[in-house]
Enzyme design. Structure first.
Site, PDB file in Angstrom:
ATOM      1  N   ASP A 133      -0.021   1.753  11.119  1.00 39.51           N
ATOM      2  CA  ASP A 133       0.998   0.935  11.323  1.00 39.51           C
ATOM      3  C   ASP A 133       1.396   0.472  10.034  1.00 39.51           C
ATOM      4  OD1 ASP A 133       1.610  -1.496  13.494  1.00 39.51           O
ATOM      5  OD2 ASP A 133       1.170  -2.764  11.605  1.00 39.51           O
ATOM      6  N   GLY A 185      14.357  -2.945   8.366  1.00 38.95           N
ATOM      7  CA  GLY A 185      13.143  -1.947   7.790  1.00 38.95           C
ATOM      8  C   GLY A 185      13.811  -0.921   7.110  1.00 38.95           C
ATOM      9  N   PHE A 186      12.854  -0.167   6.611  1.00 40.20           N
ATOM     10  CA  PHE A 186      13.212   1.247   6.203  1.00 40.20           C
ATOM     11  C   PHE A 186      11.964   2.180   5.920  1.00 40.20           C
ATOM     12  CE2 PHE A 186      11.562   1.237   1.335  1.00 40.20           C
ATOM     13  CZ  PHE A 186      11.117  -0.096   1.211  1.00 40.20           C
ATOM     14  N   GLY A 187      10.870   1.849   6.968  1.00 39.24           N
ATOM     15  CA  GLY A 187       9.598   2.544   6.972  1.00 39.24           C
ATOM     16  C   GLY A 187       9.672   3.535   7.955  1.00 39.24           C
ATOM     17  N   ASN A 188       8.537   3.748   8.563  1.00 37.15           N
ATOM     18  CA  ASN A 188       8.320   4.850   9.588  1.00 37.15           C
ATOM     19  C   ASN A 188       9.242   4.552  10.946  1.00 37.15           C
ATOM     20  OD1 ASN A 188       6.304   5.414  12.119  1.00 37.15           O
ATOM     21  ND2 ASN A 188       6.577   7.188  10.926  1.00 37.15           N
ATOM     22  N   VAL A 189       9.199   3.435  11.460  1.00 36.78           N
ATOM     23  CA  VAL A 189       9.631   3.046  12.804  1.00 36.78           C
ATOM     24  C   VAL A 189      11.267   3.291  12.356  1.00 36.78           C
ATOM     25  CG1 VAL A 189      10.264   1.307  14.309  1.00 36.78           C
ATOM     26  CG2 VAL A 189       7.666   1.644  13.543  1.00 36.78           C
ATOM     27  N   ALA A 190      11.762   2.582  11.426  1.00 34.62           N
ATOM     28  CA  ALA A 190      13.063   2.505  11.083  1.00 34.62           C
ATOM     29  C   ALA A 190      13.797   4.098  10.851  1.00 34.62           C
ATOM     30  CB  ALA A 190      13.540   1.799   9.817  1.00 34.62           C
ATOM     31  N   TRP A 191      12.779   4.720  10.116  1.00 34.77           N
ATOM     32  CA  TRP A 191      13.370   6.181  10.060  1.00 34.77           C
ATOM     33  C   TRP A 191      13.584   7.027  11.074  1.00 34.77           C
ATOM     34  CZ3 TRP A 191       9.773  10.223  10.950  1.00 34.77           C
ATOM     35  CH2 TRP A 191      10.195  11.674  10.259  1.00 34.77           C
ATOM     36  N   LYS A 244      -6.843  -3.745  17.184  1.00 31.55           N
ATOM     37  CA  LYS A 244      -5.889  -3.785  16.000  1.00 31.55           C
ATOM     38  C   LYS A 244      -6.789  -3.764  14.889  1.00 31.55           C
ATOM     39  CE  LYS A 244      -1.672  -2.971  14.849  1.00 31.55           C
ATOM     40  NZ  LYS A 244      -0.626  -2.295  15.685  1.00 31.55           N
TER      41      LYS A 244
HETATM   42  P1  NDP Z   1       5.664   1.328   7.250  1.00 35.23           P
HETATM   43  O1  NDP Z   1       7.067   1.323   6.732  1.00 35.23           O
HETATM   44  O2  NDP Z   1       4.800   0.723   6.306  1.00 35.23           O
HETATM   45  O3  NDP Z   1       5.242   2.527   7.571  1.00 35.23           O
HETATM   46  C1  NDP Z   1       3.851   2.813   7.756  1.00 35.23           C
HETATM   47  C2  NDP Z   1       3.321   4.072   7.309  1.00 35.23           C
HETATM   48  O4  NDP Z   1       4.266   5.173   7.879  1.00 35.23           O
HETATM   49  C3  NDP Z   1       3.627   4.378   5.497  1.00 35.23           C
HETATM   50  O5  NDP Z   1       2.355   4.241   4.801  1.00 35.23           O
HETATM   51  C4  NDP Z   1       4.113   5.852   5.554  1.00 35.23           C
HETATM   52  O6  NDP Z   1       2.972   6.840   5.190  1.00 35.23           O
HETATM   53  C5  NDP Z   1       4.716   6.237   6.906  1.00 35.23           C
HETATM   54  N1  NDP Z   1       5.971   6.107   6.903  1.00 35.23           N
HETATM   55  C6  NDP Z   1       6.992   5.499   6.294  1.00 35.23           C
HETATM   56  N2  NDP Z   1       8.027   6.029   6.303  1.00 35.23           N
HETATM   57  C7  NDP Z   1       7.799   7.230   6.916  1.00 35.23           C
HETATM   58  C8  NDP Z   1       8.904   8.275   7.321  1.00 35.23           C
HETATM   59  N3  NDP Z   1      10.041   7.850   7.122  1.00 35.23           N
HETATM   60  N4  NDP Z   1       8.352   9.108   7.895  1.00 35.23           N
HETATM   61  C9  NDP Z   1       7.311   9.483   8.341  1.00 35.23           C
HETATM   62  N5  NDP Z   1       6.343   8.507   7.872  1.00 35.23           N
HETATM   63  C10 NDP Z   1       6.436   7.381   7.403  1.00 35.23           C
HETATM   64  O7  NDP Z   1       5.470   0.500   8.602  1.00 35.23           O
HETATM   65  P2  NDP Z   1       6.240   0.796  10.200  1.00 35.23           P
HETATM   66  O8  NDP Z   1       7.499   1.251  10.164  1.00 35.23           O
HETATM   67  O9  NDP Z   1       5.136   1.713  10.735  1.00 35.23           O
HETATM   68  O10 NDP Z   1       5.969  -0.755  10.800  1.00 35.23           O
HETATM   69  C11 NDP Z   1       7.125  -1.519  11.103  1.00 35.23           C
HETATM   70  C12 NDP Z   1       7.050  -2.347  12.306  1.00 35.23           C
HETATM   71  O11 NDP Z   1       6.778  -1.480  13.510  1.00 35.23           O
HETATM   72  C13 NDP Z   1       5.651  -3.308  12.113  1.00 35.23           C
HETATM   73  O12 NDP Z   1       5.863  -4.382  12.995  1.00 35.23           O
HETATM   74  C14 NDP Z   1       4.610  -2.433  12.944  1.00 35.23           C
HETATM   75  O13 NDP Z   1       3.800  -3.138  13.643  1.00 35.23           O
HETATM   76  C15 NDP Z   1       5.442  -1.977  14.268  1.00 35.23           C
HETATM   77  N6  NDP Z   1       5.133  -0.878  14.766  1.00 35.23           N
HETATM   78  C16 NDP Z   1       4.523   0.459  14.299  1.00 35.23           C
HETATM   79  C17 NDP Z   1       4.297   1.468  14.840  1.00 35.23           C
HETATM   80  C18 NDP Z   1       3.928   2.724  14.178  1.00 35.23           C
HETATM   81  O14 NDP Z   1       3.599   3.795  14.886  1.00 35.23           O
HETATM   82  N7  NDP Z   1       4.057   2.848  13.037  1.00 35.23           N
HETATM   83  C19 NDP Z   1       4.306   1.519  16.489  1.00 35.23           C
HETATM   84  C20 NDP Z   1       4.749   0.262  17.104  1.00 35.23           C
HETATM   85  C21 NDP Z   1       5.192  -0.905  16.173  1.00 35.23           C
HETATM   86  P3  NDP Z   1       3.277   7.942   4.346  1.00 35.23           P
HETATM   87  O15 NDP Z   1       2.574   8.052   3.239  1.00 35.23           O
HETATM   88  O16 NDP Z   1       2.582   9.168   5.438  1.00 35.23           O
HETATM   89  O17 NDP Z   1       4.723   8.267   4.159  1.00 35.23           O
HETATM   90  O1  2IT Z   2       1.812  -1.284  16.861  1.00 36.61           O
HETATM   91  C1  2IT Z   2       1.598  -0.097  17.512  1.00 36.61           C
HETATM   92  O2  2IT Z   2       1.765   0.126  18.793  1.00 36.61           O
HETATM   93  C2  2IT Z   2       1.156   0.995  16.533  1.00 36.61           C
HETATM   94  N1  2IT Z   2       0.995   0.518  15.328  1.00 36.61           N
HETATM   95  C3  2IT Z   2       0.695   2.216  16.917  1.00 36.61           C
HETATM   96  C4  2IT Z   2      -0.844   2.147  17.419  1.00 36.61           C
HETATM   97  C5  2IT Z   2      -1.351   3.631  17.673  1.00 36.61           C
HETATM   98  O3  2IT Z   2      -2.551   3.491  18.189  1.00 36.61           O
HETATM   99  O4  2IT Z   2      -0.633   4.629  17.692  1.00 36.61           O
END
Ligand code: NDP
Ligand code: 2IT
Length: 450
Positions: A170, A241-247, A130
């Site tokens: 991440d 959350g409202f980021g990548n994972v939530a989406w 990481k």
């Molecule tokens: P973020 O919401 O910060 O998202 C990270 C990046 O994902 C952002 O910079 C953004 O980049 C992109 N992103 C955000 N929203 C979207 C979307 N709706 N569709 C596509 N891309 C998007 O954090 P995460 O949601 O990644 O993380 C939340 C939790 O999940 C943390 O605890 C993390 O460690 C965990 N986690 C994350 C994983 C992952 O693969 N991301 C895997 C496993 C666990 P852009 O500028 O491209 O929109």
């Molecule tokens: O916490 C995780 O598993 C991630 N942020 C994804 C790591 C990855 O290498 O895709």
């Protein structure tokens, strides 16, 4: 014997706490794993003889470096960059990069440690690592983010490579950041290789990677619901959350006929009784791109409730998916979840539930899945991206999604079978930790004392 073993573990944990002093998140992750490994270690004394615990809690190496960058006004800034290469017994180091002001060595060591077991559970050949920085992309211009990413890669490129260490995204690192870092890596090394995952589709990325973590969480939760003879149809779901994972998670719950009624940010949570779908789900992307860490505009736009400074776990839901960040669901939240008779808590984020919350959830007979199992879909899809890069081929979305779905089902099965084998049926935490650990431990033994 059992008492003696317990003291031995208490002593070991005390040793970790002292040796890694001032790193509470790392200690929290180690304590959870070690505590649940005890039945396995008692049955297999070889792991103790080979000092696997002592070896596995010490990262192979940690790089820490200065990252200078210039903002749009011409002012200079200095950030700290990190890469923790934790364990490569079963494959190249693999794990995300986090850009957020809360990043420090403790947080990255906890994430790197968790990643060892998560990657092992995927069944793909990936070790654990990481990295990241205390740089916060929120509110920065594209040009500022690009300059930062280039400066970060000026150091990082020395230690990574498609067969050495493969970072990804991440929190705070998505497609834009991966693009800038890949560009700089390519320029510095004169090589075009699968050194990062989460790449753009035109230059080596995999279909489904943006959705993979959230989809995987929901596939896992679906398997949990099946053990109770039910599925997502008609279920109410609370997401944080409202980021990548939530989406990704909201999208998949909608596909499977459930209704997501909450999302949250650092400012509070949204309650939308009609469900977050269609245009409302698309709006999550806009919220993210706004560069502000707030969800409140959703409430104004769609006339939903906004609960300032509150977390969504007080809302009555059948399934809870914490997808924001570590330690976001504490004891009081867990009590609400039990009181509301939720069926499942399935972690999308890494370590979102505190140890006290986990204990309460499990004691309250709510099924609980730890992130290292339930959010493994993101890194699993990264592993599939690595495979496609090695073959110089790209798979169709359906093929990637089918593989992802199979992987999540297999992880679920491995957790349950392992928990049963070690006398705690239904304990996903124990099943995930032991199943993830054994594969790595055996590889470490095979490869000698290195
Ligand atoms: P973020 O919401 O910060 O998202 C990270 C990046 O994902 C952002 O910079 C953004 O980049 C992109 N992103 C955000 N929203 C979207 C979307 N709706 N569709 C596509 N891309 C998007 O954090 P995460 O949601 O990644 O993380 C939340 C939790 O999940 C943390 O605890 C993390 O460690 C965990 N986690 C994350 C994983 C992952 O693969 N991301 C895997 C496993 C666990 P852009 O500028 O491209 O929109
Ligand atoms: O916490 C995780 O598993 C991630 N942020 C994804 C790591 C990855 O290498 O895709």
């Amino acid at each position: 014997m059992a008492t003696k073993m317990k003291k031995q573990y208490a002593d070991f944990l005390e040793f970790v706490k002292t040796k890694h002093a001032g790193q509470p998140e790392f200690y929290q992750a180690v304590e959870e794993v070690v505590t649940t490994l005890i039945p396995c270690l008692e049955k297999n004394p070889i792991y103790l003889k080979e000092k696997i615990l002592e070896r596995i809690v010490e990262p192979d190496r940690v790089y820490i470096f200065r990252v200078p960058w210039q903002d749009d006004k011409g002012e200079y800034h200095v950030q700290r960059g990190y890469r923790v290469e934790f364990n490569n017994a079963i494959g190249p180091y693999k794990g995300g990069l986090r850009f957020h002001h809360t990043v420090n060595l403790s947080v990255l060591k906890f994430l790197g440690f968790e990643q060892i077991f998560k990657n092992s559970l995927t069944t793909l050949p990936m070790g654990g690592g990481k990295g990241g920085s205390d740089f916060d992309p929120r509110g920065k211009s594209d040009a500022e983010v690009m300059r930062f990413c280039q400066s970060f890669m000026n150091e990082l490129h020395r230690w990574i490579g498609a067969d050495i260490d493969v970072p990804a995204g991440d929190i705070g690192v998505g497609g834009r950041e991966i693009g800038y870092m890949f560009g700089q890596f390519k320029k510095l090394t004169r090589s075009f290789e699968g050194v990062l995952t989460g790449k753009g589709l035109n230059w080596g990325g995999s279909l489904i990677r943006p959705e993979a973590t959230g989809y995987g969480v929901v596939y896992f939760a679906e398997e949990m619901l099946k053990t109770k003879g039910t599925d997502f149809k008609g279920k109410t779901v609370a997401v944080s959350g409202f980021g990548n994972v939530a989406w990704g998670a909201v999208a998949k719950v909608n596909h499977l006929g459930g209704k997501v009624v909450t999302i949250s940010g650092p400012d509070g949570f949204i309650y939308d009784k009609d469900g977050i779908k269609d245009k409302k789900w698309e709006y999550m992307l806009e919220l993210r791109k706004s560069g502000k860490d707030i969800v409140e505009p959703y409430a104004r736009k769609f006339k939903a409730e906004f609960h300032k400074g509150k977390r969504p776990w007080c809302v009555k839901a059948d399934v809870c998916l914490p997808c924001a960040t570590q330690n976001e669901l504490g004891l009081a939240d867990a009590k609400d979840i039990v009181k509301n008779k939720a069926m499942v808590v399935c972690e999308g984020a890494n370590m979102p539930c505190t140890p006290e919350a986990i204990e309460t959830i499990m004691a309250g007979k709510v099924l609980y899945a730890p992130g290292k199992a339930s959010n493994a879909g993101g890194v699993a899809c990264s592993g599939l991206e690595m495979s496609q890069n090695s073959m110089r081929l790209g798979w169709k979305a359906e093929e990637v999604d089918t593989r992802l779905h199979d992987i999540m089902k297999n992880i679920h099965k491995a957790c349950l079978e392992t928990a049963k084998k070690y006398g705690e049926p239904g304990n996903y935490m124990m099943g995930a930790n032991i199943a993830g650990f054994e594969k790595v431990a055996k590889a470490m033994i095979d490869q000698g004392l290195v």
